[in-house]
Design a protein around this motif. Sequence first.
Motif, PDB file in Angstrom:
ATOM      1  N   ARG A 496       0.806  -1.221   0.000  1.00 30.55           N
ATOM      2  CA  ARG A 496       0.000   0.000   0.000  1.00 30.55           C
ATOM      3  C   ARG A 496       0.839   1.271   0.000  1.00 30.55           C
ATOM      4  NH1 ARG A 496      -2.591  -0.468   5.961  1.00 30.55           N
ATOM      5  NH2 ARG A 496      -0.623  -0.349   7.072  1.00 30.55           N
ATOM      6  N   THR A 497       2.117   1.166   0.384  1.00 28.40           N
ATOM      7  CA  THR A 497       2.909   2.396   0.309  1.00 28.40           C
ATOM      8  C   THR A 497       3.192   2.756  -1.149  1.00 28.40           C
ATOM      9  OG1 THR A 497       4.904   1.098   0.652  1.00 28.40           O
ATOM     10  CG2 THR A 497       4.009   2.229   2.560  1.00 28.40           C
ATOM     11  N   TYR A 498       3.010   1.803  -2.037  1.00 31.63           N
ATOM     12  CA  TYR A 498       3.134   2.104  -3.463  1.00 31.63           C
ATOM     13  C   TYR A 498       1.760   2.357  -4.094  1.00 31.63           C
ATOM     14  CZ  TYR A 498       4.025   1.416  -8.429  1.00 31.63           C
ATOM     15  OH  TYR A 498       4.072   1.571  -9.784  1.00 31.63           O
ATOM     16  N   LEU A 499       0.754   1.618  -3.662  1.00 30.33           N
ATOM     17  CA  LEU A 499      -0.593   1.767  -4.243  1.00 30.33           C
ATOM     18  C   LEU A 499      -1.315   2.936  -3.588  1.00 30.33           C
ATOM     19  CD1 LEU A 499      -1.737  -1.971  -4.334  1.00 30.33           C
ATOM     20  CD2 LEU A 499      -0.309  -0.728  -5.932  1.00 30.33           C
ATOM     21  N   ARG A 500      -0.871   4.140  -3.909  1.00 30.73           N
ATOM     22  CA  ARG A 500      -1.403   5.311  -3.223  1.00 30.73           C
ATOM     23  C   ARG A 500      -2.446   6.013  -4.075  1.00 30.73           C
ATOM     24  NH1 ARG A 500       4.241   6.221  -3.070  1.00 30.73           N
ATOM     25  NH2 ARG A 500       3.868   8.011  -4.422  1.00 30.73           N
ATOM     26  N   PRO A 501      -3.306   6.763  -3.408  1.00 22.87           N
ATOM     27  CA  PRO A 501      -4.295   7.507  -4.193  1.00 22.87           C
ATOM     28  C   PRO A 501      -3.642   8.562  -5.088  1.00 22.87           C
ATOM     29  CG  PRO A 501      -4.621   7.875  -1.813  1.00 22.87           C
ATOM     30  CD  PRO A 501      -3.536   6.874  -1.949  1.00 22.87           C
ATOM     31  N   ASP A 502      -2.489   9.092  -4.667  1.00 23.72           N
ATOM     32  CA  ASP A 502      -1.892  10.171  -5.467  1.00 23.72           C
ATOM     33  C   ASP A 502      -1.318   9.688  -6.792  1.00 23.72           C
ATOM     34  OD1 ASP A 502       1.391  10.091  -5.054  1.00 23.72           O
ATOM     35  OD2 ASP A 502       0.310   9.189  -3.405  1.00 23.72           O
ATOM     36  N   ASN A 503      -0.883   8.422  -6.854  1.00 18.90           N
ATOM     37  CA  ASN A 503      -0.184   8.002  -8.074  1.00 18.90           C
ATOM     38  C   ASN A 503      -0.973   7.014  -8.928  1.00 18.90           C
ATOM     39  OD1 ASN A 503       0.003   5.610  -6.741  1.00 18.90           O
ATOM     40  ND2 ASN A 503       2.214   5.622  -6.477  1.00 18.90           N
ATOM     41  N   ALA A 504      -2.285   6.882  -8.685  1.00 18.51           N
ATOM     42  CA  ALA A 504      -3.079   5.916  -9.454  1.00 18.51           C
ATOM     43  C   ALA A 504      -2.988   6.187 -10.950  1.00 18.51           C
ATOM     44  CB  ALA A 504      -4.533   5.944  -8.997  1.00 18.51           C
ATOM     45  N   ASP A 505      -2.890   7.460 -11.328  1.00 14.54           N
ATOM     46  CA  ASP A 505      -2.801   7.769 -12.763  1.00 14.54           C
ATOM     47  C   ASP A 505      -1.501   7.221 -13.355  1.00 14.54           C
ATOM     48  OD1 ASP A 505      -1.330   9.571 -11.258  1.00 14.54           O
ATOM     49  OD2 ASP A 505      -1.691  11.277 -12.592  1.00 14.54           O
ATOM     50  N   LEU A 506      -0.405   7.375 -12.637  1.00 12.83           N
ATOM     51  CA  LEU A 506       0.863   6.880 -13.171  1.00 12.83           C
ATOM     52  C   LEU A 506       0.867   5.360 -13.235  1.00 12.83           C
ATOM     53  CD1 LEU A 506       3.496   9.143 -11.389  1.00 12.83           C
ATOM     54  CD2 LEU A 506       2.153   9.561 -13.453  1.00 12.83           C
ATOM     55  N   ARG A 507       0.220   4.743 -12.244  1.00 11.82           N
ATOM     56  CA  ARG A 507       0.221   3.284 -12.206  1.00 11.82           C
ATOM     57  C   ARG A 507      -0.631   2.698 -13.318  1.00 11.82           C
ATOM     58  NH1 ARG A 507      -2.535   1.680  -7.784  1.00 11.82           N
ATOM     59  NH2 ARG A 507      -2.872   3.672  -6.746  1.00 11.82           N
ATOM     60  N   LEU A 508      -1.755   3.352 -13.624  1.00 14.64           N
ATOM     61  CA  LEU A 508      -2.740   2.675 -14.468  1.00 14.64           C
ATOM     62  C   LEU A 508      -3.047   3.337 -15.807  1.00 14.64           C
ATOM     63  CD1 LEU A 508      -5.186   1.692 -11.597  1.00 14.64           C
ATOM     64  CD2 LEU A 508      -3.706   0.159 -12.883  1.00 14.64           C
ATOM     65  N   THR A 509      -3.014   4.667 -15.875  1.00 19.91           N
ATOM     66  CA  THR A 509      -3.500   5.307 -17.098  1.00 19.91           C
ATOM     67  C   THR A 509      -2.672   4.950 -18.345  1.00 19.91           C
ATOM     68  OG1 THR A 509      -4.379   7.088 -15.742  1.00 19.91           O
ATOM     69  CG2 THR A 509      -4.237   7.493 -18.095  1.00 19.91           C
ATOM     70  N   PRO A 510      -1.326   5.036 -18.285  1.00 24.07           N
ATOM     71  CA  PRO A 510      -0.584   4.680 -19.499  1.00 24.07           C
ATOM     72  C   PRO A 510      -0.883   3.260 -19.966  1.00 24.07           C
ATOM     73  CG  PRO A 510       0.850   5.800 -17.943  1.00 24.07           C
ATOM     74  CD  PRO A 510      -0.437   5.530 -17.224  1.00 24.07           C
ATOM     75  N   ARG A 511      -0.924   2.332 -19.015  1.00 24.43           N
ATOM     76  CA  ARG A 511      -1.196   0.956 -19.395  1.00 24.43           C
ATOM     77  C   ARG A 511      -2.627   0.816 -19.926  1.00 24.43           C
ATOM     78  NH1 ARG A 511      -1.898  -4.339 -15.924  1.00 24.43           N
ATOM     79  NH2 ARG A 511      -1.990  -5.751 -17.693  1.00 24.43           N
ATOM     80  N   GLY A 512      -3.531   1.554 -19.294  1.00 25.21           N
ATOM     81  CA  GLY A 512      -4.927   1.506 -19.721  1.00 25.21           C
ATOM     82  C   GLY A 512      -5.107   1.950 -21.158  1.00 25.21           C
ATOM     83  N   PHE A 513      -4.257   2.852 -21.583  1.00 24.88           N
ATOM     84  CA  PHE A 513      -4.335   3.311 -22.973  1.00 24.88           C
ATOM     85  C   PHE A 513      -3.547   2.392 -23.898  1.00 24.88           C
ATOM     86  CE2 PHE A 513      -2.722   5.788 -26.557  1.00 24.88           C
ATOM     87  CZ  PHE A 513      -3.898   6.334 -27.064  1.00 24.88           C
ATOM     88  N   GLU A 514      -2.295   2.137 -23.511  1.00 21.46           N
ATOM     89  CA  GLU A 514      -1.393   1.430 -24.429  1.00 21.46           C
ATOM     90  C   GLU A 514      -1.736  -0.047 -24.574  1.00 21.46           C
ATOM     91  OE1 GLU A 514       2.281   2.349 -22.529  1.00 21.46           O
ATOM     92  OE2 GLU A 514       2.162   4.479 -23.064  1.00 21.46           O
ATOM     93  N   THR A 520      -9.191   7.004 -22.868  1.00 18.87           N
ATOM     94  CA  THR A 520      -9.266   7.896 -24.021  1.00 18.87           C
ATOM     95  C   THR A 520      -7.962   8.673 -24.183  1.00 18.87           C
ATOM     96  OG1 THR A 520     -10.292   9.476 -22.548  1.00 18.87           O
ATOM     97  CG2 THR A 520     -11.756   8.208 -23.969  1.00 18.87           C
ATOM     98  N   LEU A 521      -7.759   9.147 -25.376  1.00 13.73           N
ATOM     99  CA  LEU A 521      -6.504   9.828 -25.709  1.00 13.73           C
ATOM    100  C   LEU A 521      -6.292  11.067 -24.836  1.00 13.73           C
ATOM    101  CD1 LEU A 521      -4.052   9.867 -27.584  1.00 13.73           C
ATOM    102  CD2 LEU A 521      -5.358  11.347 -29.130  1.00 13.73           C
ATOM    103  N   ARG A 522      -7.375  11.769 -24.578  1.00 15.31           N
ATOM    104  CA  ARG A 522      -7.274  12.999 -23.799  1.00 15.31           C
ATOM    105  C   ARG A 522      -6.663  12.715 -22.422  1.00 15.31           C
ATOM    106  NH1 ARG A 522     -11.996  14.959 -20.732  1.00 15.31           N
ATOM    107  NH2 ARG A 522     -11.329  16.809 -19.594  1.00 15.31           N
ATOM    108  N   ARG A 523      -7.192  11.695 -21.765  1.00 17.11           N
ATOM    109  CA  ARG A 523      -6.702  11.374 -20.439  1.00 17.11           C
ATOM    110  C   ARG A 523      -5.262  10.865 -20.507  1.00 17.11           C
ATOM    111  NH1 ARG A 523      -8.841   9.888 -15.312  1.00 17.11           N
ATOM    112  NH2 ARG A 523     -10.977  10.052 -16.058  1.00 17.11           N
TER     113      ARG A 523
END
Lengths: 715, 491
Positions: A496-514, A520-523
């Motif tokens: 949980r020290t890595y799975l933080r609310p502040d970095n959810a975008d870095l953890r998931l968004t690139p992978r979610g797109f790629e 979506t492209l905008r996000r």
Amino acid sequence: MLAQKLHLLRHNVLSFVSSRTGSDLTRRQYDVIVVGGGHAGTEAAAAAARLGAETLLITQKIMTIGALSCNPSLGGVGKGQLVREVDALDGLCGRAGDSAGVHFSILNRSKGPAVWGPRAQLDRERYRQFIQSELLSTPRLTVLEGSVDELLVSQPNPEEPGHHRVTGIRLGNLPQTSHNKLGEFWPIPPDRAGVTESVDGSHPILSSSVVLTTGTFLSGSLFMGQTTSPGGRMGDAQSCAGLSYTLKETLGLRVGRLRTGTPPRIVKESVDLSLAQLQAPDKQPTPFSFLNTHTRCKPEEQLPCYLTHTTPGVERVVRESVHLNCHIQQDAKGPRYCPSIESRVLRFPGRRHQVWLEPEGLTSDLLYPQGLSMTMPPELQLRLLREIPALHRAEIRTPGYGVQYDFVCPTQLTPSLQVKSTQGLFLAGQINGTTGYEEAAAQGLWAGVNAGRTALSLPPMALSRTQSYIGVLIDDLVGRGVTEPYRMFTSRAEFRTYLRPDNADLRLTPRGFEEVGCVTLRRYKKAVSVRDGLQEALMALQSVALSSTRWREKLGNISLSENKSTTLNGLDLLQYKDVSFEMLASAFPECLSQYFEYSQRLKIEAVYRPHCEKQSREMERIRSEESLSLPSDMDYLSLPVSLSQEVREILDRVRPNTLGAATRLPGMTPAGIIHLLNYVLRTGQRNRHTEHRNRSSQKEGEKGQLCASNIPISQ
Amino acid sequence: MMFTISTAFEDLAVCDAETIFALSSGHGRCGVAVVRVSGPASSMVLRNMAGLTQALPPPRTALLRRITDPQSKELLDRGLVLWFKGPHSFTGEDSAEFHIHGGPAVITAVLQALGSLEGVRPAEAGEFTRRAFHAGKLGLTEVEGLGDLIHAETEAQRRQALRQMDGELGRLYQDWSYRLKRCLAHVEAFIDFSEDELIEDGVLNQVDSSVRQLETEIERHLKDERRGERLRTGVQVVIAGATNAGKSSLLNTLCQRPAAIVSPIAGTTRDIVETSLDIGGFPVLLSDTAGLRDSSDSVEREGVRRARQRVEQADLTLVVVDSTQLPPDPQLVAAFLQEHLSTVLPSPEAGMTAASDRVLLVLNKSDLVPEEQRERTEGELRERPGLPPACFLSCSTSTGLEDFLTVLQSRVKTLCGDPLSGAPSLTQARHRAHLQQSVQALNQYHQYRDQDLALAAEGVRLALTHLGRITGRVGAEEILDIIFRDFCIGK
């Protein structure tokens, strides 16, 4: 006019799509069908459509899409993390929360950013409106009001594991609903309001991917006092009898029974709020969504909550009414952490319990008494409430009640939330034994992603528990199963020290797109620019290095534990409790001031980074075990490796999805794991060779393929 | 229960950054003991402990060195050291070997010195072989053997852990583990629920003082030269069987003195009688147990319970049978014995089957059986699959004793060849390493207590993980159970 629209919607939504495709009038086939319009269903339908699948969402009442059946709030400790992750994967609930929130607060503010819990009280109407208009404007998504009577299944595709294959659903007779004002929430766009056609009662709609999100409606019964009636939510038609039959009898799925409940709703005017303690929201609301910089509700428009407590009188009423209370006498498993006031009092007698009085919305005249879920007869509910000073003349608008419902034992699912035995059938939400909007939304999104991928002939995907709370949630469900309604806690996440609310975008968004295709492209662009900005800022911080003496001179009186001559860079310094990014930026304005927007994220990153690095080895181990998938059709009883009969039976019964899951099984031996690993590696190699040969001639069948690529083994 | 997969199997598929060590030779009376080290820090270990400050020796060449403690520089032994540069080693990693004198004091000292080095820890069961496997040093066909090895080693560790948990030391560790679990549960409850629930005031203050108390106790224990209790050393051989089969007579015969009271009255022995023996040069701890029967006498019932427990923890069980009770028809004897074993031995899930090489059948009172019947029975039982070896013996006339001792000796020898079966020095090294790491992790709790509770909790979690390597793993569900037991979480 309104009646006409209603008619059109209820019977002829099927025609909307045909009006768009233009060829045939009624579309009777979709890439993905989602059954249920709650938190799981809406996320599932939206995710599948984002992926590019033609998606149909079927719900009993269009009006209740996006309804908050229980508490008017979203997020919290652990749950807030889920909301942030769903948002990072471009789901709906985070943005809906920002639109509907009327009281925002970050829980656990004093306990470290890893366990901060973003939370908001919601306006029920605004939440529903947001979800409904969002779904309506989602391309490739059609919404149909109807009741699903049967799941259509046929022989499995022999090239893939499973005993059945989903081919679609059959609609039952449409329930005679009596809701009104539909048009207000559900305007029909001109381009869709075209052709009308009536649909008969037993209408099959075909699809190779079906997501079931039936919530508490699967063989649901409602309890209040000594009366019981079938149903999943007060005021809605019962449903799913046929569906329940298909799941249990045709597909042979193991089901269990769980219970939950909801408190009475209280008329706000009748409450003496001066006797309760005011709980103010955060002065500056923090949005859930990474896309939002502010919330729809302005800071000063936020509504307060109130805190009060139970009294010995409450306990007395509970004790006196036990014999009139069917629900708590039943032995279906209820949650230990969200119990009714009855079970709280009976389990922990003689204590004062907290009761939160929460607003239901900006214009609502009701209050929601969080912590007072109860199932006793309505007249006793009133007596109980009035034992609390602030509620001494309270009036009840709708009484509390209990629900019991079937859930499908989730160990029968794969990490993509597909039923192992049935190709193309996905389950999400309470049907998997979870509780909570956020847990439902997270599963819904992931089931929708995989339903969409299956429909588009893409291989299924899993999220690792080292990467996200969604991964922890799904891994716990499919790997361990549930014995009580499952709710997320931060203590369930080992990283949980890595799975933080502040970095959810870095953890998931690139992978979610790629890789996944649900972002979506905008996000994606936004996340990438944040990622690059943070990276640059971290480098800039590392580039400023001074001795600790010099730092003290620059920053004034700060306590540094290092001795005088040690050289520290900006990132090292930021780890100290008393040092903020702003302080460093004012010391080195030329290279740091441009990163002001990231100051909070940089501070958090600096504090946690060393710990996350220490954990990386353990994370790597778990990831590689997770990546070794065990085919779901493996015949353990006759596998040609040396395994004891006991181990074979355990494996055969549980059918773990990955080697990682197998190692966590009780009764599994280390030797058994080695043999299994050996077998998987050997088969994996053989598969790779075969694949290599076949690649030019045919499209490879990726599904169930053993991927052993990141196991370091050289031959 | 003691060693879950996760602990025994923790580095399934990782290129390890950690360096491991283990005693590679068996214990018992041996002239030379071999300690192996593998991993990136191997060269550092050699430099620090063999005084090789200049250059490492040429690979695969033995060198006589003084072996010293890296901290105190105290001389531990003089012995041979070897250096293997990866990938040309058994594990494919940088490796080193220490060939030292075989006395327990020297071995213990060297193992503890190794454990005190940063980034170096005792190996888990089968870890050397597993690393070799991952480095591609083992052919896939050899993996079957690896499975058996790991099975044997984890079994040995499991038995040993069971034995220890019985003792004073085990109770101490269990107590620490229990208290640490509560600490973690209370911190977690505070993190996950305190915003919404009535978590009693001062929960964290209680945790503070509990953690401090634990730290003090563990540190004191680590400093204590007496180490609390002497670990029972040697191969654990247990004599078990029905009442009046002659178990105590066998003990007395083997130790050549009347250590146990023998009488013709069934149920004479009620508690465990222990004696240390030297069998063929190997240390053996022989235990005589109460005869197994249903009894109404509560003292005897307790004796029977202890007997069964002891059998479960044994390295080798001698099942004594009264020959006069055997069926006269030799063809029926095998089935009779099979049935009898199933009543004496624990259920097969405990990893012990009648066919296992951890059981010997002793057919006592052979002098009371007609010679012809005995010979035919012997012929019937010879190399019978599914049955352990059976020896006819008479404790009163000593007939058959020679043959039995030969069989027993070879079994003990095999068991001693397994370096993990009951080697107390290695266990101590493992425990010390984990306890030290536990204390370090608890420091993290205090360091972050006021700054970041998530990081503070991480320290308690880590401490519990290390303690769990000794007492058994603790999962998230167990912590949640404590939370829900101790607090009314109702939201």
